[in-house]
Write an enzyme that holds these catalytic residues in place. Structure first.
Site, PDB file in Angstrom:
ATOM      1  N   GLY A  45      -4.977  -3.610   1.652  1.00  0.00           N
ATOM      2  CA  GLY A  45      -6.214  -3.628   0.896  1.00  0.00           C
ATOM      3  C   GLY A  45      -6.196  -4.822  -0.064  1.00  0.00           C
ATOM      4  O   GLY A  45      -6.312  -5.957   0.364  1.00  0.00           O
ATOM      5  N   TRP A 113      -1.936  -6.924   1.853  1.00  0.00           N
ATOM      6  CA  TRP A 113      -1.811  -6.713   0.404  1.00  0.00           C
ATOM      7  C   TRP A 113      -0.507  -6.003   0.070  1.00  0.00           C
ATOM      8  O   TRP A 113       0.087  -6.248  -0.987  1.00  0.00           O
ATOM      9  CB  TRP A 113      -2.991  -5.928  -0.145  1.00  0.00           C
ATOM     10  CG  TRP A 113      -2.683  -5.362  -1.493  1.00  0.00           C
ATOM     11  CD1 TRP A 113      -2.371  -4.063  -1.799  1.00  0.00           C
ATOM     12  CD2 TRP A 113      -2.591  -6.088  -2.732  1.00  0.00           C
ATOM     13  NE1 TRP A 113      -2.091  -3.935  -3.149  1.00  0.00           N
ATOM     14  CE2 TRP A 113      -2.228  -5.165  -3.742  1.00  0.00           C
ATOM     15  CE3 TRP A 113      -2.793  -7.425  -3.076  1.00  0.00           C
ATOM     16  CZ2 TRP A 113      -2.061  -5.539  -5.065  1.00  0.00           C
ATOM     17  CZ3 TRP A 113      -2.621  -7.805  -4.402  1.00  0.00           C
ATOM     18  CH2 TRP A 113      -2.262  -6.864  -5.390  1.00  0.00           C
TER      19      TRP A 113
END
Length: 318
Positions: A45, A113
């Site tokens: 993310g 991420w």
């Protein structure tokens, strides 16, 4: 005989919700062997959350697997919250989880991420890290964010880029991250949801080398898309709360920590030059470029390489 390299599905032997401050309550689970080698799974993310299949990269006989949903996503609450939600809040959350579970040192396993967060944590707390397994390295430099949200990937997926820009008026399309952030934090609920879907769909369409309808459908899920779009735009408009080139400049702090980097050759979200730069700055790492893959951990070559990396790390640390 199944060609699936993942281990069979397992259920957590313990799960809990952990209050990390006055706002955020994190979902944390443990699975595998309670006495095994500790590893923490760091999802992507930011804002994506963990899925059940993420447990399956690890041999449950060897590993004590910790998974948690980061602030604002998955089963953590409040959903899609941006309050007190920064890289350094997440690093502090990891320390809180480690202490709560009585773990002295652990392996960090993160993709996209999740690789960013793993590097930030390892550079802040190298004495707590046994090793790193990273996939789809994302250094979060301006150029890396700009590749996917300004100029780069748009030239390879121009039709999908037009869909991404469609919710924005022409005068705001020069800085899509800021324009989306305004909509995703605005008062118009229908506007927020439409923006979230478009933002998340752009990522889903770019995630695999060969288009995968199941991946795109996953990214279109309203619950996921809202947290993914809000939290990602929040982080990216603030440059991930990192100093310029911080993760490369501080790579010397990883000295002595073994690492395995897995990266798809045709990763459109996080181009492979990021993995090469990290590998060059971190002599204790080994780089495996998967020749027929993009970004997603679910692509066959990436999945197989990650399972092999976990097996290799377990042998090395045993």
């Amino acid at each position: 005989m199944s060609s699936d390299p993942l281990f069979p599905g397992i259920r957590p032997y313990r799960s809990q919700h952990l209050d990390v401050d006055a706002v955020h309550r994190l979902y944390v689970e443990e699975c595998g062997h309670p006495g095994g080698l500790p590893v923490v799974f760091l999802h992507g993310g930011p804002g994506a959350g963990c899925d059940a299949w993420h447990r399956r990269f690890f041999d449950p006989k060897d590993w004590r697997v910790v998974l948690f949903d980061q602030r604002g996503c998955g089963r953590s609450t409040p959903h899609a919250s941006l309050e007190d939600n920064t890289t350094w809040d997440l690093v502090a959350d990891m320390e809180r989880i480690r202490e709560e579970l009585g773990i002295q040192r652990w392996v960090l396993f993160g993709g996209s991420w999740g690789s960013t967060l793993a590097l930030a944590y390892a550079q802040a707390h190298p004495q707590r890290v046994l090793g790193l397994i990273l996939r789809g390295v994302f250094l979060c430099r301006d150029r890396d964010i700009g590749w996917f949200y300004r100029e780069g990937a748009n030239r390879l997926l121009p039709d999908h880029w037009q869909d991404f820009l469609a919710p924005l008026p022409p005068e705001e399309r020069g800085d899509p991250v800021a324009a989306y952030y305004r909509r995703l934090t605005g008062a118009d609920e229908l506007g927020r949801m439409a923006a979230a879907r478009a933002w998340s769909e752009w990522e889903g369409r770019a995630a695999t080398l060969v288009p995968d309808p199941s991946v795109i459908s996953h990214f279109r899920d309203p619950f996921l898309s809202l947290s993914l779009a809000r939290v990602e735009s929040h982080y990216f408009v603030h440059r991930a709360f990192l100093e310029p080139d911080q993760l490369l400049r501080q790579a010397h702090r990883l000295a002595g920590i073994p690492g395995i980097i897995v990266h798809g050759r045709y990763d459109l979200i996080c181009p492979v030059d990021q993995a090469l730069a990290l590998h060059a700055a971190w002599p204790d790492s080994r780089l495996h470029i998967v020749p027929d893959a993009g970004h997603s951990a679910g692509e066959p070559g990436i999945t197989a390489a990650l399972v092999a990396a976990a097996r290799e790390m377990a042998v090395r640390l045993s």
